[in-house]
Write a protein that holds these residues in place. Structure first.
Motif, PDB file in Angstrom:
ATOM      1  N   GLN A  68     -11.432  10.871  48.631  1.00 57.79           N
ATOM      2  CA  GLN A  68     -10.558   9.844  48.087  1.00 57.79           C
ATOM      3  C   GLN A  68     -11.188   9.298  46.821  1.00 57.79           C
ATOM      4  O   GLN A  68     -12.407   9.262  46.696  1.00 57.79           O
ATOM      5  N   THR A  69     -10.356   8.850  45.923  1.00 59.53           N
ATOM      6  CA  THR A  69     -10.835   8.111  44.761  1.00 59.53           C
ATOM      7  C   THR A  69      -9.841   7.005  44.465  1.00 59.53           C
ATOM      8  O   THR A  69      -8.641   7.150  44.723  1.00 59.53           O
ATOM      9  N   TYR A  70     -10.375   5.892  43.973  1.00 58.43           N
ATOM     10  CA  TYR A  70      -9.573   4.691  43.774  1.00 58.43           C
ATOM     11  C   TYR A  70      -9.845   4.080  42.417  1.00 58.43           C
ATOM     12  O   TYR A  70     -10.926   4.216  41.875  1.00 58.43           O
ATOM     13  N   TYR A  83      -9.286   0.129  40.862  1.00 57.37           N
ATOM     14  CA  TYR A  83      -8.821  -1.234  41.077  1.00 57.37           C
ATOM     15  C   TYR A  83      -9.257  -2.071  39.889  1.00 57.37           C
ATOM     16  O   TYR A  83     -10.449  -2.238  39.641  1.00 57.37           O
ATOM     17  N   SER A  97      -3.887  -0.813  40.071  1.00 58.65           N
ATOM     18  CA  SER A  97      -4.657  -0.045  41.032  1.00 58.65           C
ATOM     19  C   SER A  97      -4.041   1.334  41.191  1.00 58.65           C
ATOM     20  O   SER A  97      -2.884   1.564  40.852  1.00 58.65           O
ATOM     21  N   TRP A 107      -4.694   5.263  43.663  1.00 57.12           N
ATOM     22  CA  TRP A 107      -5.435   5.965  44.704  1.00 57.12           C
ATOM     23  C   TRP A 107      -5.045   7.430  44.698  1.00 57.12           C
ATOM     24  O   TRP A 107      -3.957   7.818  44.304  1.00 57.12           O
ATOM     25  N   ARG A 158      -1.187  10.775  45.443  1.00 58.88           N
ATOM     26  CA  ARG A 158      -1.688  10.115  44.244  1.00 58.88           C
ATOM     27  C   ARG A 158      -0.621   9.114  43.833  1.00 58.88           C
ATOM     28  O   ARG A 158       0.550   9.459  43.719  1.00 58.88           O
ATOM     29  N   ALA A 199      -4.954  -0.959  46.002  1.00 57.93           N
ATOM     30  CA  ALA A 199      -6.015   0.037  46.209  1.00 57.93           C
ATOM     31  C   ALA A 199      -7.084  -0.404  47.213  1.00 57.93           C
ATOM     32  O   ALA A 199      -7.458   0.388  48.090  1.00 57.93           O
ATOM     33  N   ALA A 248      -7.860   1.686  50.628  1.00 57.69           N
ATOM     34  CA  ALA A 248      -9.211   2.173  50.932  1.00 57.69           C
ATOM     35  C   ALA A 248      -9.649   1.719  52.322  1.00 57.69           C
ATOM     36  O   ALA A 248     -10.153   2.525  53.116  1.00 57.69           O
TER      37      ALA A 248
END
Length: 141
Positions: free
Chosen positions: A34-36, A38, A45, A47, A58, A113, A117
């Motif tokens: 995962q990548t976020y 914010y 935000s 994700w 996405r 976001a 998460a």
């Protein structure tokens, strides 16, 4: 794996394709990545979630015109839950949504976001860092 910083932004023009590729590759190896993004100062935000080598989702809301064009995959369970809590249909359908509905969802996702998460077990995403942009790719075995 946790790598904070603007380089990991799944939505930003400079890195979004790199992040899509890297998360997909990491998820193929580790099961999930995962990548976020914010923007703790009101700049949105985003994700990106991949599992077993496949993009799951996405999504980003930064107030830019191209935000909706970057959306890939189906809404996550947490997104559907938040939409229901707002009185919206769990899945976006332009035929059902009013302009007010669209605005309500945009304002909600603008800061979503960190909640996404946490819902996926990536509580390491800190919203109290003294940085304007924070992103974190995370994977689990």
């Amino acid at each position: 794996m946790l790598r904070p910083g603007a380089w990991c932004d799944p939505h930003g023009q400079e890195r979004r394709e790199d992040m899509l590729r890297l998360c997909t590759e990491l998820s193929a190896r580790y099961g999930r990545a995962q990548t976020y993004y914010y923007g703790g100062q009101g700049d949105g935000s985003a994700w990106l979630v991949a599992e077993h080598g496949t993009l799951i989702r996405r999504y980003g809301e930064t107030g830019e015109a191209e935000d909706e064009l970057l959306t890939l995959g189906e809404p996550l369970r947490y997104e559907r839950t938040r939409r229901t809590e707002l009185g919206l249909h769990p899945d976006w359908d332009p035929a059902r949504e009013s302009e007010d509905d669209e605005d309500a969802w945009r304002w909600t996702t603008h800061d979503l976001a960190p909640d996404i998460a946490r819902s996926l077990g990536s509580a390491s995403l800190s919203t109290s860092l003294p940085t304007r942009r924070h992103a974190a790719p995370a994977s689990s075995p």
